[in-house]
Design a protein around this motif. Sequence first.
Motif: not given
Length: 400
Positions: A47, A220, A301-302, A305-306, A308-309, A331, A383-384
């Motif tokens: 990322t 999370y 935010q980090l 974002d993760h 969401g992944k 992750y 990356k998404d």
Amino acid sequence: MAGTTAITQDLRLSELAPRALQSEIRAMTMECDRIGGVNLAQGVCDTEVPAPVMQGAIEAMHAGHNIYTRLDGIARLRKAIAEKVRWFNGIEVNPDTEILVASGATGGFHAAAMALLNPGDEVILFEPFYGYHASTLKSMRMQPVLVPLARPVNASADWTLDLDAVKAALTPRTRALLINTPSNPAGKIFTRAEIEALAQVAEEHGLFVFTDEIYEHFVYGDVEHISPATLPGMRERTVVISGFSKTFSVTGWRLGTVLAHSKWLPAMNYFHDLTYVCAPAPLQHGAAAGLEQLGPEFYTQLAADHEGKRAKLVSALDDAGMKPFIPRGAYYILADASALPGENAALKARWLLAKTGVASVAGSAFFRAGHGEDLLRFCFAKKDRDLDDACTRLRSLKSE
Ligand SMILES: Cc1ncc(COP(=O)(O)O)c(C=O)c1O
């Protein structure tokens, strides 16, 4: 060349040198590259590097920060780390005597183990474990002792500590506990009660505690990351290892941190100096700029974002018929691959790569021999675009 044969017979690898060097993760990566697949095997996290970090390093190079630094790192970075660990981890450290800026968490752990452990000393590691922890200790003739975490009873339960198993593993040679929280590969975050129980064991048996907190910002939901050093009485015996590889997506920069009591740190600095001299100079400035300029919202935010992944990959694995154990942090996802063809995890991983073009790691890499053969580990720090591609490929199994 008459003497060549006789001399060659005298030449051999050291007792510790491995006879087969290719790691399964690297083998999967090479095969994945060959077929143009999506690599969810290695935890490379490709990322974006945050702009202040990148800019800070580039400016430092132009400004001439290209020479050796003080062996424990530049003052600017040590100060920024001290501030960060105060507000984030709740740990007070003296930036001048209690921080080593290391060549990655990996170099930091090596130096810390050299400073505090002797050959033959035993260190308790929790299984599933991170391979480097075990191999680093073995490379210094120290003995990792594996204590299994109890497997989650269902997808959303967590791996749990078995305190009786920890106590049963203690011997007169036990010198340390190694806690990886959040953990690779299970994404386990040790709860406060678990850490308190381990702290008590450490106190009763006079043990050091190494904590690898490199995934501290990848947490999370409403789970809390606890740095074991913050528990009463733990500061002196705890060596906190972390770094920038994951948080700033700079795995190739080799920048890590060690926090330890000023009694122990000089010996760690000594061993780190012998191998690395110092961490890369301009990159230390990049990390310092990141710490100085990125506020708490960056880290929030980090994690978001993760998270969401994680949701994307959990759903794709579910659809593909590989039940994921949902990680609380880090992750990676361990998924139940028992339905895939192949007698063991390495063969299942190879089958999956050939069938879908998605590379994973055999679960057996994280367990003692004969265990983890029904599991595969997938990394979602991607990356998404690549993660979405991997998810589509995994879902193609459903239509089989
Ligand atoms: C638990 C754990 N510790 C340390 C590292 C490596 O950190 P560094 O790049 O700072 O050496 C990793 C990388 O995968 C990891 O998973």
